[in-house]
Design a protein around this motif. Sequence first.
Motif, PDB file in Angstrom:
ATOM      1  N   LEU A  67       0.796  -1.218   0.000  1.00 32.84           N
ATOM      2  CA  LEU A  67       0.000   0.000   0.000  1.00 32.84           C
ATOM      3  C   LEU A  67       0.835   1.277   0.000  1.00 32.84           C
ATOM      4  O   LEU A  67       0.344   2.334  -0.395  1.00 32.84           O
ATOM      5  CB  LEU A  67      -0.936  -0.017   1.215  1.00 32.84           C
ATOM      6  CG  LEU A  67      -1.811  -1.278   1.320  1.00 32.84           C
ATOM      7  CD1 LEU A  67      -2.586  -1.265   2.620  1.00 32.84           C
ATOM      8  CD2 LEU A  67      -2.737  -1.394   0.134  1.00 32.84           C
ATOM      9  N   TYR A  68       2.073   1.202   0.454  1.00 31.99           N
ATOM     10  CA  TYR A  68       2.953   2.364   0.481  1.00 31.99           C
ATOM     11  C   TYR A  68       4.320   1.979  -0.065  1.00 31.99           C
ATOM     12  O   TYR A  68       4.741   0.842   0.021  1.00 31.99           O
ATOM     13  CB  TYR A  68       3.117   2.900   1.919  1.00 31.99           C
ATOM     14  CG  TYR A  68       1.841   3.478   2.477  1.00 31.99           C
ATOM     15  CD1 TYR A  68       1.476   4.790   2.219  1.00 31.99           C
ATOM     16  CD2 TYR A  68       0.996   2.701   3.266  1.00 31.99           C
ATOM     17  CE1 TYR A  68       0.303   5.316   2.724  1.00 31.99           C
ATOM     18  CE2 TYR A  68      -0.182   3.221   3.777  1.00 31.99           C
ATOM     19  CZ  TYR A  68      -0.527   4.533   3.500  1.00 31.99           C
ATOM     20  OH  TYR A  68      -1.678   5.053   3.995  1.00 31.99           O
ATOM     21  N   ARG A  69       5.024   2.962  -0.604  1.00 34.80           N
ATOM     22  CA  ARG A  69       6.368   2.762  -1.138  1.00 34.80           C
ATOM     23  C   ARG A  69       7.387   3.446  -0.228  1.00 34.80           C
ATOM     24  O   ARG A  69       7.034   4.294   0.593  1.00 34.80           O
ATOM     25  CB  ARG A  69       6.484   3.348  -2.557  1.00 34.80           C
ATOM     26  CG  ARG A  69       5.473   2.789  -3.528  1.00 34.80           C
ATOM     27  CD  ARG A  69       5.871   1.395  -3.961  1.00 34.80           C
ATOM     28  NE  ARG A  69       4.886   0.883  -4.902  1.00 34.80           N
ATOM     29  CZ  ARG A  69       4.355  -0.308  -4.832  1.00 34.80           C
ATOM     30  NH1 ARG A  69       4.713  -1.143  -3.897  1.00 34.80           N
ATOM     31  NH2 ARG A  69       3.477  -0.710  -5.718  1.00 34.80           N
ATOM     32  N   VAL A  70       8.646   3.133  -0.407  1.00 31.76           N
ATOM     33  CA  VAL A  70       9.724   3.740   0.373  1.00 31.76           C
ATOM     34  C   VAL A  70       9.676   5.253   0.174  1.00 31.76           C
ATOM     35  O   VAL A  70       9.566   5.738  -0.952  1.00 31.76           O
ATOM     36  CB  VAL A  70      11.091   3.178  -0.068  1.00 31.76           C
ATOM     37  CG1 VAL A  70      12.228   3.917   0.618  1.00 31.76           C
ATOM     38  CG2 VAL A  70      11.171   1.696   0.217  1.00 31.76           C
ATOM     39  N   GLY A  71       9.712   5.988   1.282  1.00 33.21           N
ATOM     40  CA  GLY A  71       9.705   7.442   1.232  1.00 33.21           C
ATOM     41  C   GLY A  71       8.326   8.056   1.381  1.00 33.21           C
ATOM     42  O   GLY A  71       8.213   9.259   1.590  1.00 33.21           O
ATOM     43  N   GLU A  72       7.267   7.274   1.281  1.00 41.10           N
ATOM     44  CA  GLU A  72       5.914   7.811   1.442  1.00 41.10           C
ATOM     45  C   GLU A  72       5.567   7.925   2.927  1.00 41.10           C
ATOM     46  O   GLU A  72       6.051   7.158   3.752  1.00 41.10           O
ATOM     47  CB  GLU A  72       4.885   6.918   0.746  1.00 41.10           C
ATOM     48  CG  GLU A  72       4.957   6.967  -0.762  1.00 41.10           C
ATOM     49  CD  GLU A  72       3.865   6.151  -1.420  1.00 41.10           C
ATOM     50  OE1 GLU A  72       3.308   6.622  -2.419  1.00 41.10           O
ATOM     51  OE2 GLU A  72       3.576   5.044  -0.924  1.00 41.10           O
ATOM     52  N   TRP A  73       4.706   8.873   3.231  1.00 40.13           N
ATOM     53  CA  TRP A  73       4.247   9.090   4.597  1.00 40.13           C
ATOM     54  C   TRP A  73       3.154   8.080   4.912  1.00 40.13           C
ATOM     55  O   TRP A  73       2.169   7.974   4.201  1.00 40.13           O
ATOM     56  CB  TRP A  73       3.722  10.512   4.728  1.00 40.13           C
ATOM     57  CG  TRP A  73       3.106  10.784   6.057  1.00 40.13           C
ATOM     58  CD1 TRP A  73       1.785  10.783   6.350  1.00 40.13           C
ATOM     59  CD2 TRP A  73       3.786  11.076   7.274  1.00 40.13           C
ATOM     60  NE1 TRP A  73       1.587  11.061   7.672  1.00 40.13           N
ATOM     61  CE2 TRP A  73       2.812  11.248   8.269  1.00 40.13           C
ATOM     62  CE3 TRP A  73       5.118  11.196   7.625  1.00 40.13           C
ATOM     63  CZ2 TRP A  73       3.130  11.534   9.587  1.00 40.13           C
ATOM     64  CZ3 TRP A  73       5.415  11.499   8.935  1.00 40.13           C
ATOM     65  CH2 TRP A  73       4.446  11.662   9.899  1.00 40.13           C
ATOM     66  N   VAL A  74       3.329   7.344   6.022  1.00 37.43           N
ATOM     67  CA  VAL A  74       2.347   6.350   6.452  1.00 37.43           C
ATOM     68  C   VAL A  74       1.720   6.840   7.750  1.00 37.43           C
ATOM     69  O   VAL A  74       2.417   6.999   8.746  1.00 37.43           O
ATOM     70  CB  VAL A  74       3.002   4.967   6.679  1.00 37.43           C
ATOM     71  CG1 VAL A  74       1.966   3.949   7.126  1.00 37.43           C
ATOM     72  CG2 VAL A  74       3.720   4.495   5.431  1.00 37.43           C
ATOM     73  N   PRO A  75       0.420   7.090   7.748  1.00 34.09           N
ATOM     74  CA  PRO A  75      -0.230   7.507   9.000  1.00 34.09           C
ATOM     75  C   PRO A  75      -0.122   6.410  10.056  1.00 34.09           C
ATOM     76  O   PRO A  75      -0.115   5.218   9.741  1.00 34.09           O
ATOM     77  CB  PRO A  75      -1.692   7.716   8.590  1.00 34.09           C
ATOM     78  CG  PRO A  75      -1.672   7.874   7.109  1.00 34.09           C
ATOM     79  CD  PRO A  75      -0.498   7.083   6.621  1.00 34.09           C
ATOM     80  N   ALA A  76      -0.060   6.813  11.307  1.00 35.24           N
ATOM     81  CA  ALA A  76       0.062   5.863  12.405  1.00 35.24           C
ATOM     82  C   ALA A  76      -1.110   4.895  12.404  1.00 35.24           C
ATOM     83  O   ALA A  76      -2.256   5.285  12.217  1.00 35.24           O
ATOM     84  CB  ALA A  76       0.113   6.614  13.728  1.00 35.24           C
ATOM     85  N   GLY A  77      -0.808   3.619  12.560  1.00 33.87           N
ATOM     86  CA  GLY A  77      -1.841   2.594  12.622  1.00 33.87           C
ATOM     87  C   GLY A  77      -2.343   2.113  11.273  1.00 33.87           C
ATOM     88  O   GLY A  77      -3.193   1.238  11.211  1.00 33.87           O
ATOM     89  N   SER A  78      -1.839   2.668  10.189  1.00 31.46           N
ATOM     90  CA  SER A  78      -2.279   2.257   8.850  1.00 31.46           C
ATOM     91  C   SER A  78      -1.529   1.011   8.399  1.00 31.46           C
ATOM     92  O   SER A  78      -0.340   0.869   8.669  1.00 31.46           O
ATOM     93  CB  SER A  78      -2.028   3.375   7.838  1.00 31.46           C
ATOM     94  OG  SER A  78      -2.813   4.484   8.154  1.00 31.46           O
TER      95      SER A  78
END
Length: 144
Positions: free
Chosen positions: A37-48
């Motif tokens: 769902l996310y790539r290196v360098g992307e912002w991941v919201p807490a708990g996602s």
Amino acid sequence: AQAAQLEAAKAALAQAEWTLAQNRLTAPAAGLVFDTLYRVGEWVPAGSPVVSLLPPGNIKVRFFVPETALGTLSAGQTVHIACDGCGAVVPARITYVAHQAEYTPPVIYSNDTRDKLVYMIEAHPAAADAVKLNPGQPVQVTRP
């Protein structure tokens, strides 16, 4: 003094092991990484979630049959699944038979266009055999 230093070192080791354990994530079950769902360098919201897992028990095969074959298939029957690279045939149990056509013919329904109706069937292989299959993989389904 040495005993105090030893206790302090043990406490520091325990704290470091706890910190490491808090930063290590483990999946609740073994499975295939189905989606990232996310790539290196992307912002991941807490708990996602970062990845989506597909456990072997959730793998299913969807296939479509013409209206003429619909009456011969029912939930609970066994089918054989073959694919390139699967090796031996993979047995699966039919768990769902659609009651409505998946693809509809043009607006005019007639006896000549009935052969264009197809119905979706879902079958689940055993978890041990499911690891042989990959999402989106073309398969050939036959009845035993």
